[in-house]
Enzyme design. Sequence first.
Site, short mmCIF file in Angstrom:
data_model
loop_
_atom_site.label_atom_id
_atom_site.label_comp_id
_atom_site.label_asym_id
_atom_site.label_seq_id
_atom_site.Cartn_x
_atom_site.Cartn_y
_atom_site.Cartn_z
N THR A 45 17.51 -7.11 -77.43
CA THR A 45 16.43 -6.37 -76.74
C THR A 45 15.97 -5.26 -77.70
O THR A 45 15.19 -5.52 -78.61
CB THR A 45 16.89 -5.78 -75.39
OG1 THR A 45 18.08 -5.02 -75.58
CG2 THR A 45 17.13 -6.88 -74.40
N LYS B 103 24.95 -8.35 -77.63
CA LYS B 103 23.72 -7.57 -77.69
C LYS B 103 23.95 -6.30 -76.88
O LYS B 103 24.76 -6.26 -75.95
CB LYS B 103 22.52 -8.34 -77.16
CG LYS B 103 22.47 -8.65 -75.69
CD LYS B 103 22.08 -7.57 -74.74
CE LYS B 103 20.89 -6.77 -75.14
NZ LYS B 103 20.61 -5.72 -74.08
N THR C 121 25.82 -1.84 -71.64
CA THR C 121 24.73 -2.79 -71.36
C THR C 121 24.74 -3.75 -72.42
O THR C 121 24.21 -3.52 -73.48
CB THR C 121 23.36 -2.25 -71.49
OG1 THR C 121 23.16 -1.45 -70.41
CG2 THR C 121 22.33 -3.36 -71.39
#
Lengths: 383, 383
Positions: free
Chosen positions: B146, B168, B179
């Site tokens: 992302t 990621k 996250t």
Amino acid sequence: MTVTAPQGFRASGVTAGLKPSGKPDVALVVNDGPSDVAAAVFTTNRCKANPVLWSEQVMRSRRARAVVLNSGGANCYTGPQGFQTTHASAELVADKLTIGAGEVVVCSTGLIGEQLESDKLSAGIAAAAEWLSADGGPAAAEAIMTTDTRSKQAVRSGEGWTLGGMAKGAGMLAPALATMLVVLTTDAAVDADTADRALREACRLTFDRLDSDGCMSTNDTVLLMCSGASGVTPDEATFTELVRDLCHDLAQQLLGDAEGADHDITIEVVNAASEQDALDVGRAIARSNLFKCAVFGKDPNWGRILASAGTTNAEFEPGELDVAFNGVWVCRGGEPGEPREKVDLTGRAVSVTVDLKAGGESATIWTNDLTNAYVHENSAYST
Amino acid sequence: MTVTAPQGFRASGVTAGLKPSGKPDVALVVNDGPSDVAAAVFTTNRCKANPVLWSEQVMRSRRARAVVLNSGGANCYTGPQGFQTTHASAELVADKLTIGAGEVVVCSTGLIGEQLESDKLSAGIAAAAEWLSADGGPAAAEAIMTTDTRSKQAVRSGEGWTLGGMAKGAGMLAPALATMLVVLTTDAAVDADTADRALREACRLTFDRLDSDGCMSTNDTVLLMCSGASGVTPDEATFTELVRDLCHDLAQQLLGDAEGADHDITIEVVNAASEQDALDVGRAIARSNLFKCAVFGKDPNWGRILASAGTTNAEFEPGELDVAFNGVWVCRGGEPGEPREKVDLTGRAVSVTVDLKAGGESATIWTNDLTNAYVHENSAYST
């Protein structure tokens, strides 16, 4: 005239040279009585500054005749030498006022981990004692400022009695008190129990619900001195309400002057199963850097609000939560609600409402956004 | 080749158009067996994304044949329609691979609170199934990025068996997982209990001790798939150690790529009465915005470290604490120690050591500084 608005008080603010800027940095507030009733609330941080360690001892008697405050140095993590400086300050004030050192509260604010220059401080205290006057409140309020951009003062009038207050604090504002020194004065004739209960209740609902950056200070002190000079004894409910109202005023002034902030954010959590649940959710949101950055970016990012709520143990069903920004319910039942484009976050005041749908309790927390200016100010403060 | 380094795995990464940038956004990793043992750890956030709700169900069997991952949307707080999208993804993967939907783990990452475009996602999944290959690991690692600036991959070799992984995550890194999506693959022949214990232990000591910005995500998933294709069964200690070592590698890659960070900070708390005490103190420091801003400003502000420690209930005496920055003991016994000028914080790596002098336990937490770039990136992410 703030802390000198009530009868029986004198104050002063002078420049001792503790601040490199040459601005005023020593304040003195004296209660000339007839009563010397006082109440205080201190930081709950376990690593307390020397003036807090000293003042906690003073306040065991629930009496105080004077408070001496300095900016330009917190006198925190400065060991026995630092405690000695605090003690000497109290002795000097006592000497000048012909009272006991045990009647003198001491407050310090500024950088932590560095010794105060005790010679300069002593000279400043001597000067402050000389300059004491019945209209010295504003000078005292100015002398306690650190990164504050303006002094914080407030006055309230009861029936035949008055309440005044001053505050400083612009960063490190967090629960269990903000980095914050607050002195309240009143000429109401109240006993120590009443003063203590009123102050604790006021703090619980105002200063304790400010959470500017989640950081708890080592020097926080809120002091209430009662001279009894009006001869009026208000009923306790009235007294408590006026103290709370004045503390709310000062708390909002602190919030509005928080370091680098672009937005003042009011987070109201409603329909919680308990007040504690509402507070837990409000604080979790107030401490989310991602949420705070979003507000800085004028982005009504309700997902970050739900993600914060989800870190708490508060009673709620994730799929039932509603969230509003400035009255626009952008999240309904844990899903997108009204279009986020309807939310305008250009103004300084931002209101967030979270409906937990789990009961009838509610609570409000006040915080600020996280901005480039905050980062700048706090990366450069000691250098 | 990372997730496809071990025998028995194929992977792919394709562009489905979920990201406005047109970069790859759908990844598929398939375990061709013979074993389909798997273990997973999910976010402890109570507000979980739809793919997490789905995948928790899948993992009750402790078996999985495939995982499909998309970037470009977290499918979180998207209600029944969002869950439907997740379910349809699993069904489509199952259809393409001739397996059951209940054998397909689903992961999503990106903005929360918006529906995924299910047509694009379906087309992407179909393409990903076509492109599956034994050297598709790097493509898969790229497709899950992302705000990551680079893909995160690692490989470890045991005796006759291999472990691969991709990850990621660049923001919202906080305990109880960052996250973060992580897929680990191995051709070791291990049973479900061993896989589960090894993964939990590894997560506890690596990903759970990353605390980049204190924000807990809604989508975190760490998945370990075991094909058994090597035919080798390592002893559990060896297996666990290699999983931990690989997770540490990936965690450090996440830390090094955290949004806007200038410094990677290692906080080691030593001589604690318990590991939990050490962790509590480490986390309190890692979450202090004031401390993090100071590091950004290259300021060894140990006062902010003590102030953070003082908010915990860990066993220690405030007047006994020692603090070092990069090995320079700037605080000794709660007072100024060596001159702060001896500390050089110009490098990216910063180490902070806090000696509680209360016992023999220790723990390490990794975090980043708080920078203008962090504020910028997170105030602009969704707009």
